[in-house]
Write an enzyme that holds these catalytic residues in place. Sequence first.
Site, PDB file in Angstrom:
ATOM      1  N   GLN A 107       0.798  -1.222   0.000  1.00 25.02           N
ATOM      2  CA  GLN A 107       0.000   0.000   0.000  1.00 25.02           C
ATOM      3  C   GLN A 107       0.836   1.280   0.000  1.00 25.02           C
ATOM      4  O   GLN A 107       0.489   2.252  -0.632  1.00 25.02           O
ATOM      5  CB  GLN A 107      -0.907  -0.018   1.236  1.00 25.02           C
ATOM      6  CG  GLN A 107      -1.747   1.200   1.370  1.00 25.02           C
ATOM      7  CD  GLN A 107      -2.561   1.247   2.660  1.00 25.02           C
ATOM      8  OE1 GLN A 107      -3.296   2.180   2.864  1.00 25.02           O
ATOM      9  NE2 GLN A 107      -2.436   0.264   3.525  1.00 25.02           N
ATOM     10  N   ASP A 117      -1.782   1.537  -3.698  1.00 30.01           N
ATOM     11  CA  ASP A 117      -2.852   1.802  -2.726  1.00 30.01           C
ATOM     12  C   ASP A 117      -4.158   1.633  -3.490  1.00 30.01           C
ATOM     13  O   ASP A 117      -4.496   2.467  -4.335  1.00 30.01           O
ATOM     14  CB  ASP A 117      -2.717   3.223  -2.169  1.00 30.01           C
ATOM     15  CG  ASP A 117      -3.799   3.533  -1.139  1.00 30.01           C
ATOM     16  OD1 ASP A 117      -4.850   2.858  -1.152  1.00 30.01           O
ATOM     17  OD2 ASP A 117      -3.604   4.462  -0.335  1.00 30.01           O
ATOM     18  N   TYR A 132     -18.141  -7.611  13.965  1.00 28.72           N
ATOM     19  CA  TYR A 132     -17.606  -7.641  12.588  1.00 28.72           C
ATOM     20  C   TYR A 132     -18.230  -6.515  11.749  1.00 28.72           C
ATOM     21  O   TYR A 132     -17.635  -6.022  10.798  1.00 28.72           O
ATOM     22  CB  TYR A 132     -17.831  -9.023  11.957  1.00 28.72           C
ATOM     23  CG  TYR A 132     -16.898  -9.307  10.806  1.00 28.72           C
ATOM     24  CD1 TYR A 132     -15.519  -9.238  10.965  1.00 28.72           C
ATOM     25  CD2 TYR A 132     -17.396  -9.639   9.549  1.00 28.72           C
ATOM     26  CE1 TYR A 132     -14.662  -9.481   9.904  1.00 28.72           C
ATOM     27  CE2 TYR A 132     -16.545  -9.894   8.490  1.00 28.72           C
ATOM     28  CZ  TYR A 132     -15.184  -9.811   8.668  1.00 28.72           C
ATOM     29  OH  TYR A 132     -14.340 -10.048   7.610  1.00 28.72           O
ATOM     30  N   LYS A 164     -17.939  -7.856   2.992  1.00 31.62           N
ATOM     31  CA  LYS A 164     -17.669  -9.240   2.560  1.00 31.62           C
ATOM     32  C   LYS A 164     -18.864  -9.822   1.800  1.00 31.62           C
ATOM     33  O   LYS A 164     -18.685 -10.587   0.850  1.00 31.62           O
ATOM     34  CB  LYS A 164     -17.329 -10.127   3.763  1.00 31.62           C
ATOM     35  CG  LYS A 164     -16.001  -9.776   4.448  1.00 31.62           C
ATOM     36  CD  LYS A 164     -14.815  -9.817   3.515  1.00 31.62           C
ATOM     37  CE  LYS A 164     -13.495  -9.702   4.256  1.00 31.62           C
ATOM     38  NZ  LYS A 164     -12.361  -9.469   3.344  1.00 31.62           N
ATOM     39  N   ILE A 176      -8.293 -16.078  12.132  1.00 34.88           N
ATOM     40  CA  ILE A 176      -6.871 -16.351  12.341  1.00 34.88           C
ATOM     41  C   ILE A 176      -6.213 -15.042  12.772  1.00 34.88           C
ATOM     42  O   ILE A 176      -6.556 -13.974  12.264  1.00 34.88           O
ATOM     43  CB  ILE A 176      -6.256 -16.964  11.058  1.00 34.88           C
ATOM     44  CG1 ILE A 176      -4.857 -17.459  11.280  1.00 34.88           C
ATOM     45  CG2 ILE A 176      -6.312 -16.020   9.878  1.00 34.88           C
ATOM     46  CD1 ILE A 176      -4.429 -18.508  10.260  1.00 34.88           C
ATOM     47  N   LYS A 177      -5.304 -15.134  13.742  1.00 36.11           N
ATOM     48  CA  LYS A 177      -4.741 -13.918  14.339  1.00 36.11           C
ATOM     49  C   LYS A 177      -3.788 -13.210  13.378  1.00 36.11           C
ATOM     50  O   LYS A 177      -2.710 -13.725  13.081  1.00 36.11           O
ATOM     51  CB  LYS A 177      -4.007 -14.296  15.634  1.00 36.11           C
ATOM     52  CG  LYS A 177      -4.070 -13.219  16.656  1.00 36.11           C
ATOM     53  CD  LYS A 177      -3.575 -13.722  17.997  1.00 36.11           C
ATOM     54  CE  LYS A 177      -3.608 -12.588  18.986  1.00 36.11           C
ATOM     55  NZ  LYS A 177      -3.187 -13.019  20.309  1.00 36.11           N
ATOM     56  N   ALA A 185      -4.898  -7.311  10.726  1.00 35.31           N
ATOM     57  CA  ALA A 185      -6.262  -6.833  10.446  1.00 35.31           C
ATOM     58  C   ALA A 185      -7.241  -7.403  11.474  1.00 35.31           C
ATOM     59  O   ALA A 185      -8.100  -6.684  11.994  1.00 35.31           O
ATOM     60  CB  ALA A 185      -6.679  -7.235   9.031  1.00 35.31           C
TER      61      ALA A 185
HETATM   62  P1  NAP Z   1      -3.334  -8.352   7.255  1.00 32.64           P
HETATM   63  O1  NAP Z   1      -2.120  -9.156   7.385  1.00 32.64           O
HETATM   64  O2  NAP Z   1      -3.447  -7.120   8.081  1.00 32.64           O
HETATM   65  O3  NAP Z   1      -3.571  -8.003   5.714  1.00 32.64           O
HETATM   66  C1  NAP Z   1      -4.448  -6.982   5.299  1.00 32.64           C
HETATM   67  C2  NAP Z   1      -3.792  -6.317   4.134  1.00 32.64           C
HETATM   68  O4  NAP Z   1      -4.679  -5.348   3.532  1.00 32.64           O
HETATM   69  C3  NAP Z   1      -2.533  -5.557   4.532  1.00 32.64           C
HETATM   70  O5  NAP Z   1      -1.458  -5.984   3.753  1.00 32.64           O
HETATM   71  C4  NAP Z   1      -2.912  -4.122   4.225  1.00 32.64           C
HETATM   72  O6  NAP Z   1      -1.830  -3.342   3.776  1.00 32.64           O
HETATM   73  C5  NAP Z   1      -3.858  -4.312   3.077  1.00 32.64           C
HETATM   74  N1  NAP Z   1      -4.547  -3.053   2.774  1.00 32.64           N
HETATM   75  C6  NAP Z   1      -5.404  -2.352   3.555  1.00 32.64           C
HETATM   76  N2  NAP Z   1      -5.763  -1.218   2.928  1.00 32.64           N
HETATM   77  C7  NAP Z   1      -5.118  -1.199   1.731  1.00 32.64           C
HETATM   78  C8  NAP Z   1      -5.067  -0.304   0.630  1.00 32.64           C
HETATM   79  N3  NAP Z   1      -5.760   0.863   0.629  1.00 32.64           N
HETATM   80  N4  NAP Z   1      -4.308  -0.603  -0.446  1.00 32.64           N
HETATM   81  C9  NAP Z   1      -3.583  -1.742  -0.474  1.00 32.64           C
HETATM   82  N5  NAP Z   1      -3.577  -2.645   0.531  1.00 32.64           N
HETATM   83  C10 NAP Z   1      -4.338  -2.373   1.632  1.00 32.64           C
HETATM   84  O7  NAP Z   1      -4.630  -9.217   7.642  1.00 32.64           O
HETATM   85  P2  NAP Z   1      -5.233 -10.583   7.045  1.00 32.64           P
HETATM   86  O8  NAP Z   1      -6.087 -11.122   8.144  1.00 32.64           O
HETATM   87  O9  NAP Z   1      -4.169 -11.399   6.459  1.00 32.64           O
HETATM   88  O10 NAP Z   1      -6.238 -10.049   5.920  1.00 32.64           O
HETATM   89  C11 NAP Z   1      -6.185 -10.473   4.569  1.00 32.64           C
HETATM   90  C12 NAP Z   1      -7.586 -10.719   4.045  1.00 32.64           C
HETATM   91  O11 NAP Z   1      -8.133 -11.882   4.686  1.00 32.64           O
HETATM   92  C13 NAP Z   1      -8.576  -9.597   4.298  1.00 32.64           C
HETATM   93  O12 NAP Z   1      -9.440  -9.480   3.196  1.00 32.64           O
HETATM   94  C14 NAP Z   1      -9.355 -10.121   5.497  1.00 32.64           C
HETATM   95  O13 NAP Z   1     -10.655  -9.548   5.615  1.00 32.64           O
HETATM   96  C15 NAP Z   1      -9.439 -11.583   5.121  1.00 32.64           C
HETATM   97  N6  NAP Z   1      -9.807 -12.510   6.197  1.00 32.64           N
HETATM   98  C16 NAP Z   1      -9.154 -12.501   7.374  1.00 32.64           C
HETATM   99  C17 NAP Z   1      -9.535 -13.384   8.378  1.00 32.64           C
HETATM  100  C18 NAP Z   1      -8.836 -13.398   9.706  1.00 32.64           C
HETATM  101  O14 NAP Z   1      -9.401 -13.908  10.668  1.00 32.64           O
HETATM  102  N7  NAP Z   1      -7.624 -12.869   9.793  1.00 32.64           N
HETATM  103  C19 NAP Z   1     -10.568 -14.305   8.154  1.00 32.64           C
HETATM  104  C20 NAP Z   1     -11.211 -14.299   6.919  1.00 32.64           C
HETATM  105  C21 NAP Z   1     -10.836 -13.398   5.941  1.00 32.64           C
HETATM  106  P3  NAP Z   1      -0.997  -2.459   4.855  1.00 32.64           P
HETATM  107  O15 NAP Z   1      -0.447  -3.438   5.792  1.00 32.64           O
HETATM  108  O16 NAP Z   1      -0.020  -1.756   3.987  1.00 32.64           O
HETATM  109  O17 NAP Z   1      -1.999  -1.540   5.491  1.00 32.64           O
END
Ligand code: NAP
Length: 267
Positions: free
Chosen positions: A50, A74, A165, A172, A201-202, A205
Amino acid sequence: MLAFIRFVKFFMVMQGKKGLVMGMANKFSIAFGISEALKNRGAELIFTAQNEYFQNKISDMARDFGGHDVVLCDVSKDGEIEQAFDKILNTVGALDFIVHSIAFSDKNELIGKYYNTTRANFLNAMNISCYSFTEVCKFAPKLMPNGGSLVTMTYYGSEKVVPNYNVMALAKSALETSVRYLADDLGEFGIRVNAISAGPIKTLAASGVGEFSKVLAYDRNRSPLKRNVTLEDIGNACAFLLSDLSSGVTGEIVHVDCGCNTIGVKF
Ligand code: NAP
């Protein structure tokens, strides 16, 4: 020897395939788990980030996964997805797959009542978490002229109420509906579009969602597999969806949640 060759062919399902991963913030990210699974099966990867802070932060990891510089993107800004894709096409050439693992909401609105969501955060969450995938798909045929596969990430909160949520659940739901429309739009280009509905999963986000540890414990208890999902579980399923093993699968929301979504009541 024949058995060995068969084993390698079966296991290295991503050999010779090149793809983009969007949304790796650190080694706890779902995108990191997916990248490991893809690399272990032979894929070459390129990443977007981003901003410059995360571009620098993930540059070493990105080089290990594919040897390429991280491209800035971004997704909330007009034109950045198209510019990033042009840059990628010019540096690494055509791709076979794209992983979209991006979501955002103001974390102050991921606690308490959904109706307190502000208009500004509603629109921003929809823009980053849902619309960005539509735009990725719009430019995908240019980046994947020989066809390919896209996967985005969703969560069960789109189907049933999960405390705190809130607006992310709405984003979603819209994302899941868009997967079906985008799969239909891109089918004529030989491009498949699917989503993984991952169990909790921890990650960075997830830590923004109020009382997240309670959700983890709740799922662990009701799960048929008696555990929470791992990055490896999600990565392996994603490798399947991005590989030719799933050549007839498109427009699907695949649950990778240790079976939690199948449980109604559990004592
Ligand atoms: P994560 O590691 O925090 O990843 C989220 C990513 O989104 C980060 O790399 C963040 O970039 C990026 N992002 C946010 N705003 C952005 C923007 N404007 N432009 C480009 N990138 C942007 O968390 P994660 O849990 O792995 O999330 C990944 C996906 O899995 C998400 O869609 C989340 O909803 C989904 N998901 C997560 C879970 C769970 O329990 N963790 C369960 C189901 C689905 P920066 O770091 O640069 O901000």
